[in-house]
Write an enzyme that holds these catalytic residues in place. Structure first.
Site, PDB file in Angstrom:
ATOM      1  N   GLY A 193      -0.214 -12.460   0.822  1.00  0.00           N
ATOM      2  CA  GLY A 193       0.516 -13.578   1.396  1.00  0.00           C
ATOM      3  C   GLY A 193       2.013 -13.530   1.230  1.00  0.00           C
ATOM      4  CG  ASP A 194       6.013 -13.836  -0.903  1.00  0.00           C
ATOM      5  OD1 ASP A 194       6.666 -13.212  -0.045  1.00  0.00           O
ATOM      6  OD2 ASP A 194       6.557 -14.498  -1.812  1.00  0.00           O
ATOM      7  CG  PHE A 195       2.445  -6.821  -0.756  1.00  0.00           C
ATOM      8  CD1 PHE A 195       1.698  -6.937  -1.919  1.00  0.00           C
ATOM      9  CD2 PHE A 195       2.934  -5.577  -0.402  1.00  0.00           C
ATOM     10  CE1 PHE A 195       1.447  -5.833  -2.709  1.00  0.00           C
ATOM     11  CE2 PHE A 195       2.681  -4.459  -1.182  1.00  0.00           C
ATOM     12  CZ  PHE A 195       1.938  -4.589  -2.338  1.00  0.00           C
ATOM     13  CG  ASN A 196       8.784 -10.073  -2.004  1.00  0.00           C
ATOM     14  OD1 ASN A 196       9.288  -9.646  -3.035  1.00  0.00           O
ATOM     15  ND2 ASN A 196       8.307 -11.323  -1.903  1.00  0.00           N
TER      16      ASN A 196
END
Length: 312
Positions: A203-206
């Site tokens: 969901g927020d794979f930075n």
């Protein structure tokens, strides 16, 4: 440790949460909440980490000497599924969940040591770091998707975003390319239904959410998990591992990176590019909603390049 050390005035979460009423109310209760949970879990706390804008996070030591991370989050929708996602992954690609207090939105987590962010691993080239990130994604996506999960679905969230994109475009009239914005809204609605498989997505794979660790070379943190199309996940990794859009030949650089990730992840490069368009259009209208129209124009420049690469 004193309150002054645990809640220094320059801590980002303290400044970020003061901008709205619910954040200020949460901050007013935070010191007492931290102390209550510290006592419950018998933790020895260190100075809080400086990252993060909506969570208070600090290193902790358990009574048996285990190193952990203690996280208390401002209650909001995106954070609601973090504990469930960590349980589903069970340490495969992500930090392990040691304990959870859902009533107080608090997590006790495995600590990554040395904790270097993937994006800061400068000794490794960008393409090698992309491969390392892809390996973590493969591990995360290997978890079975439960039938009775309470996690939100990518399709539902993106359909809401598409509605918001269109509403903001009509209300704000920011002067953006109407055709590109309409294309992004359509992709938000259509892409989730065209996936060949489903996964529990991060969901927020930075790159800042992938840390070096002892148990595994790299582990994901700070998930905002959902279930659905795994193609949703890779774009922040591609965009932020460095700035491929600032390369001398951005079309070639971005195309090569898309091809690399597609090969590593078993995904289609065109679909990954399309997901980039969808997510960037949503971001541009979010920026406009928050008074940053010019920033949104720059974001749409990236979306246009990706749309060209995807043949959209």
């Amino acid at each position: 440790m004193s309150d002054a050390a645990l809640f220094p005035p320059d801590l980002p979460v303290l400044t970020e949460m003061r901008v709205h009423a619910s954040g200020r109310a949460w901050l007013a209760e935070l010191p007492a909440l931290v102390e209550k949970l510290r006592a419950r879990w018998s933790l020895r706390l260190g100075a809080p980490f400086k990252g993060g804008s909506c969570s208070w996070v600090a290193p902790a030591r358990l009574p048996d000497g285990t190193h952990a991370v203690f996280k208390v989050t401002w209650p909001h929708r995106e954070a609601a599924g973090e504990a469930e996602g960590l349980r589903l992954w069970d340490g495969q690609g992500a930090v392990r969940l040691i304990d959870h207090d859902p009533a107080h939105h608090a997590l006790l987590l495995e600590r990554c040591e040395p904790g270097t962010e993937l994006g800061a691993a400068g000794e490794a080239g960008a393409e090698h770091r992309l491969r390392l990130g892809a390996e973590v994604l493969r591990e995360l996506w290997s978890a079975p998707v439960p039938r009775d999960s309470s996690l939100e679905r990518v399709a539902d969230v993106c359909a809401e975003w598409a509605d918001l994109v269109e509403e903001r475009m009509e209300r704000l009239r920011p002067g953006y390319d109407a055709g590109l914005v309409a294309r992004g809204a359509r992709l938000l609605r259509e892409l989730p239904g065209g996936a060949a498989r489903e996964a529990v997505v991060h969901g927020d794979f930075n790159p800042g959410n992938v840390l070096a660790a002892h148990r595994r070379p790299w582990l994901a943190i700070d998930a905002k998990p959902m279930t659905g199309d795994p193609g949703y996940d890779p774009f922040p990794l591609l965009e932020q591992i460095d700035d491929p859009f600032a390369a001398a030949d951005p079309h070639r650089t971005v195309a090569n990176r898309l091809a690399l990730l597609a090969g590593e992840l078993g995904e289609d490069a065109g679909r990954l590019a399309a997901w980039g368009v969808a997510r960037l259009v949503e971001e541009a209208l979010w920026r406009a909603e928050h008074g940053r129209v010019a920033y949104g124009t720059r974001v749409l420049g990236k979306a246009r390049l990706l749309a060209d690469l995807a043949g959209l």
